[in-house]
Design a protein around this motif. Structure first.
Motif, PDB file in Angstrom:
ATOM      1  N   GLN A 242       0.901  -1.106  -0.084  1.00 26.53           N
ATOM      2  CA  GLN A 242      -0.069   0.071  -0.005  1.00 26.53           C
ATOM      3  C   GLN A 242       0.773   1.272  -0.132  1.00 26.53           C
ATOM      4  OE1 GLN A 242      -3.323   0.163  -0.501  1.00 26.53           O
ATOM      5  NE2 GLN A 242      -3.330  -2.039  -0.457  1.00 26.53           N
TER       6      GLN A 242
ATOM      7  N   LEU B 116      -7.470  -3.311   0.759  1.00 28.46           N
ATOM      8  CA  LEU B 116      -8.163  -2.505   1.967  1.00 28.46           C
ATOM      9  C   LEU B 116      -9.518  -2.125   1.428  1.00 28.46           C
ATOM     10  CD1 LEU B 116      -5.579   0.246   2.735  1.00 28.46           C
ATOM     11  CD2 LEU B 116      -6.084  -1.813   3.985  1.00 28.46           C
TER      12      LEU B 116
ATOM     13  N   LEU C 252      -5.608  -4.151  10.962  1.00 27.05           N
ATOM     14  CA  LEU C 252      -6.431  -2.880  10.927  1.00 27.05           C
ATOM     15  C   LEU C 252      -7.598  -2.797  11.134  1.00 27.05           C
ATOM     16  CD1 LEU C 252      -4.510  -1.385   7.561  1.00 27.05           C
ATOM     17  CD2 LEU C 252      -3.638  -1.496   9.880  1.00 27.05           C
TER      18      LEU C 252
ATOM     19  N   GLU D 250      -6.447   3.310   8.963  1.00 26.72           N
ATOM     20  CA  GLU D 250      -5.494   3.309   7.992  1.00 26.72           C
ATOM     21  C   GLU D 250      -4.627   4.520   8.288  1.00 26.72           C
ATOM     22  OE1 GLU D 250      -5.163   3.139   3.177  1.00 26.72           O
ATOM     23  OE2 GLU D 250      -7.329   3.649   4.185  1.00 26.72           O
TER      24      GLU D 250
END
Length: 267
Positions: free
Chosen positions: A36, A67, A191, A205
Motif C-alpha cells: 500500500q 483495503l 487494521l 488506516e
C-alpha cells in the motif's frame, strides 16, 4: 537531461528502493504496508490476489491483500477462488506464459449469484497477472493485481514483472496465519480489528501510517488525498480516542496492538 529521462531516472530510483524495502518484510502487516506504500506509488491498485496451484500441489492456497471492504481471504469462498485461479492460469498459459494485462471481463467472471464478499472484486475493471513456477513444489504461484480505473499500461506491465520475484520471495518468508474457530487471521484484519474509539476504516488506516512515522504529506501521497484532508482526519481521530497529539495517538494504538482486541491474535 530531458523531462522524460528525468522521469525514468526517478522511476528507476523508486523501483530500486521498493525492491530493497521488500527484503525486510517479515510479517503480514509489513507486506500490507509495502504494497500500500512503495508498490502503490509505482503500481496503483486496489487488490492483490495470490494463488498457489498445480496438479501435484498438496493444497490450493490463496491470499488477498486489499483495503477494499469485505475483500478478505477468509470471506472469499474457496470454490469460487479456485475457479478464478484456474481460469486465469489457463489464460496465462494460453497466452505464452507472459505478463497479461487487460479488462477484468476478459478474464474474470463473477455472476450475479456470487456472495457479497465477491462484490468489490466484480467492480474491478482492469487486471494484471503473471505466474512464477515453483519447480520444487511442482506448482505455480499466480499473482493478480486489480483496479477499478484506468488500464495497466506497458510501463506498468514491465514494472510488475520486475517486482514479482520480490513479492514472491517476501510471501515465502511469511508464515501462513491460521483461522481457528472462524476467527479471521487475515493480515489486513490487523487494521480492521483496531477498535480505537469507533474509528472508521480510513481513520484506522491513517493512524497506522502515523505509527509507521509517515508525515501528513506522505500519507496523502500514499492514499491519494491532500495533506489538508489527512490533517482533518487526524483532528477527528484525536477527538474520538481522547488524545491531543500524534505521539499520544500512536501510544494508544501501540497499547491495542500489544493487548489485542477480542480474540484476535496479532502478528
Amino acid at each position: 537531461m530531458t523531462a522524460t529521462s528525468s522521469e525514468h531516472s526517478r522511476t528507476a530510483s523508486e523501483l530500486l528502493a521498493t525492491m530493497r524495502a521488500s527484503l525486510s518484510i517479515e510479517s503480514h502487516l509489513k507486506l500490507l504496508l509495502w504494497l500500500q506504500g512503495d508498490v502503490q506509488r509505482l503500481l496503483p491498485h486496489q487488490a492483490l490476489l495470490s494463488f498457489s496451484l498445480g496438479a501435484d500441489h498438496p493444497a490450493f492456497d490463496y491470499d488477498v491483500v486489499s483495503l477494499l471492504p469485505g475483500v478478505r481471504t477468509r470471506e472469499l469462498p474457496p470454490r469460487r477462488m479456485q475457479g478464478i485461479a484456474a481460469s486465469l492460469h489457463q489464460r496465462w498459459t494460453a497466452l505464452g506464459g507472459k505478463v497479461v494485462a487487460g479488462s477484468c471481463e476478459q478474464f474474470i467472471s463473477v455472476d450475479r449469484g456470487a456472495p457479497p464478499s465477491l462484490g468489490a472484486i466484480s467492480e474491478m475493471r482492469h487486471v494484471l497477472f503473471h505466474s512464477i513456477p515453483d519447480n520444487r513444489l511442482r506448482a505455480d504461484h499466480l499473482y493478480v493485481m486489480m483496479r477499478a480505473r484506468s488500464d495497466f499500461g506497458e510501463d506498468e506491465t514491465h514494472l510488475f514483472e520486475l517486482l514479482l520475484p520480490y513479492l514472491d520471495a517476501a510471501l515465502s518468508r511469511i508464515e501462513r496465519l491460521p483461522a481457528p474457530h472462524g476467527i479471521a487471521a487475515d493480515p489486513v484484519l490487523l487494521l480492521d480489528a483496531v477498535e480505537a474509539g469507533g474509528l472508521s476504516a480510513r481513520e484506522r488506516e491513517i493512524l497506522e501510517w502515523v505509527r509507521q512515522g509517515k508525515t501528513n504529506i506522505e500519507i496523502g501521497m500514499i492514499l491519494g488525498i491532500s495533506s489538508f484532508t489527512v490533517k482533518n482526519h487526524l483532528k477527528r481521530i484525536f477527538q474520538k480516542i481522547n488524545v491531543s497529539n500524534r505521539a499520544q495517538a500512536v501510544g494508544k494504538l501501540e497499547s491495542l496492538l500489544r493487548t489485542g482486541t477480542g480474540a484476535v491474535t496479532y502478528v
